[in-house]
Write an enzyme that holds these catalytic residues in place. Sequence first.
Site: not given
Length: 423
Positions: A118, A124
């Site tokens: 998504c 990260p």
Amino acid sequence: MTQEVIKIRGGQTLKGDVTISGAKNSAVAIIPATLLAQGQVKLDGLPQISDVETLVSLLEDLNIKAHLNGKTLEVDTSEIENAPLPNNKVESLRASYYMMGAMLGRFKKCVIGLPGGCPLGPRPIDQHIKGFKALGAEIDESNDTSMKIEAKELHGANIFLDMVSVGATINIMLAAVHATGQTVIENAAKEPEVVDVANFLNSLGADIKGAGTSTLKINGVDSLHGSEYQIIPDRIEAGTYMCIAAAVGEEITINNIVPKHVEALTVKLKELGVDIQVDGDAEKAIIKRKSSYKNVDIKTLVYPGFATDLQQPITPLLFMADGPSFVTETIYPARFRHVDELKNMGANIEADMETGTATIKPSSLNGAEVYASDLRAGACLIIAGLLAEGVTTIYNVRHIYRGYTDIVKHLKELGANIWTEEV
């Protein structure tokens, strides 16, 4: 090229029972973890969602025998082979990054495409990489589309996560189960899914202590055997149906919940004024809607706080409140892509992605054509459609199917006027 859409004619009150599936966020980590076992593994209670099918396919790419039958997966790793994992599957699924930790733990080497999932803004994997390096791995990120992770030997380490991360906690745990010596993860995530993965690994013969606390200790073992394991119920699916019941439920019973796992939501629903009874012994909740609610403030936090994954599903309830409500999103500040779609339905809502805040005022919703930008935004739009006057058409429903087992079927059984069409 046609696509499937979900259509909802709002205004119906729903009644009946729904049973919650196994936890998506456990399943997407435990399925990759099966490749660490030497022998046969049987998983029960899996959610029947597209993410599970994608991960099973990735296991098969490693020459693992994997048989998925409804909620049950049988895995045999006896002929496993290390192989680069293809980008087209990996990039569709954020949780494919768990293959990194599992393959590093099993083979001390993996080549894998960069994960997708998504679009929730920056997510990260630097904490994952930090953990792998601490265990002795070298990372080659010179390729734009894939990553090579390799270690001569994996050794225990003390790892302090700079931020609480479910993904990093689990991925480091997967990589560390075969490492020499003890690995300690400080500032570890405490989510039930982390505990579930640790319990699964321990069922294979791993030595993991402290799951559910901020300090995890993993003592490396030489090998892991097979086992049979039942996955915990999905607290986010449970929470979504609790929000549906509070919005449009005459009386809805939600079965197969762990009350402690949905406690933050339960408290907030009671603050709103929802009629909710939770039976811990029977693992169920009974909810009856009211015509209006009190305005509340919501702040998402790591577990045991209010889950970020329920920030979007609870939003339609706030349109039923008697004054403005305020939402602060501390986990993914950009998690407001549903706001413009709700505005198309007539909602009085404003969001600021830079500060991660939203103001939600009492509103009457009308049916409209809307687009699900991500999984939980899709759940939000379904609830909004159930509340709205007229027909709502939801596009990009593949996001919804990534995380909710048979949601259209379940809502039909509860009395919703909902169907799918090809357009």
